[in-house]
Design an enzyme around this catalytic site. Structure first.
Site, mmCIF file in Angstrom:
data_model
loop_
_atom_site.group_PDB
_atom_site.id
_atom_site.type_symbol
_atom_site.label_atom_id
_atom_site.label_comp_id
_atom_site.label_asym_id
_atom_site.label_seq_id
_atom_site.Cartn_x
_atom_site.Cartn_y
_atom_site.Cartn_z
ATOM 1 N N LYS A 155 0.856 -1.192 0.000
ATOM 2 C CA LYS A 155 0.000 0.000 0.000
ATOM 3 C C LYS A 155 0.889 1.238 0.000
ATOM 4 C CE LYS A 155 -3.915 2.101 2.503
ATOM 5 N NZ LYS A 155 -4.846 2.000 3.649
ATOM 6 N N SER A 167 -9.946 2.336 2.704
ATOM 7 C CA SER A 167 -9.000 3.011 1.846
ATOM 8 C C SER A 167 -8.014 2.085 1.144
ATOM 9 C CB SER A 167 -8.216 4.026 2.669
ATOM 10 O OG SER A 167 -7.379 3.382 3.609
ATOM 11 N N SER A 188 -10.302 0.177 7.022
ATOM 12 C CA SER A 188 -9.697 0.178 5.685
ATOM 13 C C SER A 188 -9.022 -1.102 5.242
ATOM 14 C CB SER A 188 -8.674 1.301 5.586
ATOM 15 O OG SER A 188 -9.335 2.506 5.336
HETATM 16 N N1 GLN Z 1 -13.426 4.856 5.968
HETATM 17 C C1 GLN Z 1 -12.830 5.355 7.178
HETATM 18 C C2 GLN Z 1 -12.409 6.783 6.983
HETATM 19 O O1 GLN Z 1 -12.630 7.302 5.956
HETATM 20 C C3 GLN Z 1 -11.674 4.478 7.595
HETATM 21 C C4 GLN Z 1 -10.467 4.675 6.800
HETATM 22 C C5 GLN Z 1 -9.312 3.871 7.273
HETATM 23 O O2 GLN Z 1 -9.478 2.880 7.988
HETATM 24 N N2 GLN Z 1 -8.131 4.313 6.918
HETATM 25 O O3 GLN Z 1 -11.848 7.384 7.849
#
Ligand code: GLN
Length: 491
Positions: free
Chosen positions: A79, A159, A183
């Site tokens: 990532k 994400s 995410s």
């Molecule tokens: N969808 C959540 C956010 O937008 C979690 C994102 C994540 O875990 N990095 O903050």
């Protein structure tokens, strides 16, 4: 070489060790798969084929000398949130355009120490803020899955959308990912892959580009429960360079897969039965409960009464920490700089140009909830709620050994569907943010297909540091689910 990319991480490691193929052959097969698929999926923001071949050759040499590590020769995707030395690392943001870190994140350093080979950097929501991979400065990622009879492009979740899409499309054996509020788990659920966010502090955050430091954790996205266990074992471990890294032994997580779970008590939290949840999600959850009963588990209803405050608390705490973490992007030291008439003007122009809309929204919310006038009303209150949520889990874990819930309230949705409605997007995280707030491990595994033929995931939540039990339960559920479906190739 299609067969080489279709393999699980475990099968590939076995094949490498019996010399059925070399690390170089394995890397080359993945490199060509990526070259063919990426124009369609956009899962990789940076392909590093030369580096992959070079690392693979070095791996083959080590193996020839009898120095093979636990991931020796495995082709892995990273990532883009993990800093990789000398290789552009942007966290999906324009503001880090051209940034080549002079150092390596501990998690990726651990993988290379164990012999893994890097294929490239994976797309993600900008600074990991998002649930659909649509906030990325590199454009959205497509889910390799499509609904039956439809040609509509779907989100792979976010994400870690690039990681999930790449693993599901067999572009890498497994990938690193990160999870601040879901995410790892939500993209895993949307793509029919396995993802685990370990206990906070298991994986070092050193060299992970920070979003919300008290919530961020690294973890793997993989094709099977065993593969996730193998990768997490390598990623984990104490690191003096991260003061929140736990100084404890890393178990061999793979040794838990295949263990009997007879007699374990599994909690089903009442508050996760949401009004209006699609019936296929409730049905899948009930099916999961049946599999566990059949394996000799005792099922108990439990209550996590503060669940309804989790999303609001998360969407105060995460932006608060983000606004502070992102203050460093000022155009002075690295990344993008847009020169202005004065120092302040340069800061403003750089940040206006470098950050996307969702990141700006979070910085504004964060600065607001931390401001002198609102700190007590929002930030402090959210911290108190966070404590209550953690206590709910402590209480539940007096009676049960793990919890079973759905991972997400729906299957993958269409790209473009929710971008204009941030609240609808935030609701995606309803089942996942609680474990980040409490620092607990959460694992998502594919459990079935929706009516439209899309993957659906179930989530297991465990006690702090008890990932082993989650792997044992997930192993049994994986056998019961017999999830063998693969996306139909259109890329
Ligand atoms: N969808 C959540 C956010 O937008 C979690 C994102 C994540 O875990 N990095 O903050």
């Amino acid at each position: 070489m299609a067969a080489l990319t279709n393999m699980t991480l475990k099968a590939a490691l076995d094949g490498l060790s019996t010399k059925a193929f070399s690390a170089e052959e394995l890397a080359r097969a993945h490199v060509s798969a990526i070259a063919a698929a990426n124009p369609h999926l956009n899962a990789f923001v940076l392909e590093t084929p030369d580096k992959a071949i070079e690392m693979a050759r070095a791996s083959d040499e080590r193996r020839a000398k009898g120095e093979a590590g636990p991931l020796e020769g495995a082709s892995i995707g990273v990532k883009d949130l993990f800093c990789t030395e000398g290789v552009q690392s942007t966290a999906g943001s324009k503001i880090l355009n051209g940034f080549k870190p002079p150092y390596e994140s501990t998690v990726t350093a651990n993988l290379w120490r164990d012999g893994a080979v890097m294929l490239g950097k994976l797309n993600m929501d900008e600074f990991a803020m998002g649930s659909s991979n649509e906030t990325s400065a590199f454009g959205p990622v497509s889910n390799p899955w499509k609904a039956a009879g439809s040609n509509q492009a779907l989100t792979p979740g976010g994400s870690s959308g690039g990681s999930a899409s790449a693993v599901a499309a067999d572009l890498c054996l497994a990938a690193t990912a990160s999870d601040t509020g879901g995410s790892i788990r939500q993209p895993a659920a949307f793509t029919g892959t396995v993802g685990i966010k370990p206990t906070y502090g298991r994986c070092s955050r050193y060299g992970m580009i920070a979003f919300a430091s008290s919530l961020d954790q690294a973890g793997p996205i993989a094709k099977t429960v065993e593969d996730a266990a193998i990768l997490l074992t390598s990623m984990s471990g104490h690191d003096a360079k991260d003061s929140t890294s736990l100084d404890i032994e890393t178990p061999d997580f793979a040794s838990f897969v295949g263990k009997s779970i007879k007699g374990l008590r599994i909690g089903i939290p009442d508050e996760y039965r949401l009004d209006g949840m699609p019936s296929e999600i409730s049905k899948l959850w009930d099916e999961g409960i049946e599999w566990l009963k059949a394996a000799g588990c005792e099922i108990k209803r439990v209550s996590l009464p503060h669940t309804k405050y989790a999303l609001p608390a998360y969407y105060i705490i995460a932006p608060a920490e983000a606004s502070s973490n992102l203050a460093r992007y000022d155009g002075m030291r690295y990344g993008l700089r847009v020169d202005g008439g004065s120092l302040i003007d340069t800061y403003e122009k750089t940040r206006a140009e470098g950050f996307g809309a969702e990141v700006k929204r979070r910085v504004l919310i964060g600065a607001y909830v931390l401001s002198a006038g609102y700190y007590d009303a929002y930030y402090l209150k959210a911290q108190r709620v966070r404590r209550r949520i953690a206590e709910d889990f402590d209480k539940a874990f007096e009676e049960v050994d793990a919890l079973l819930t759905p991972t997400a309230p729906s299957a993958a949705f269409a790209l473009g569907d929710r971008v204009s409605d941030p609240i609808a997007m935030y609701l995606n995280d309803v089942f996942t943010v609680t474990t980040n707030l409490a620092g607990l491990p959460g694992l998502s595994l594919p459990a079935g297909l929706s009516g439209e033929g899309l993957p659906l995931g179930l989530q297991l939540i465990g006690r702090a540091l008890d990932e082993g039990t989650l792997f044992s339960i997930a192993g049994v559920m994986e056998d019961a689910a017999q999830f063998r479906a693969k996306p139909t190739r259109w890329w």
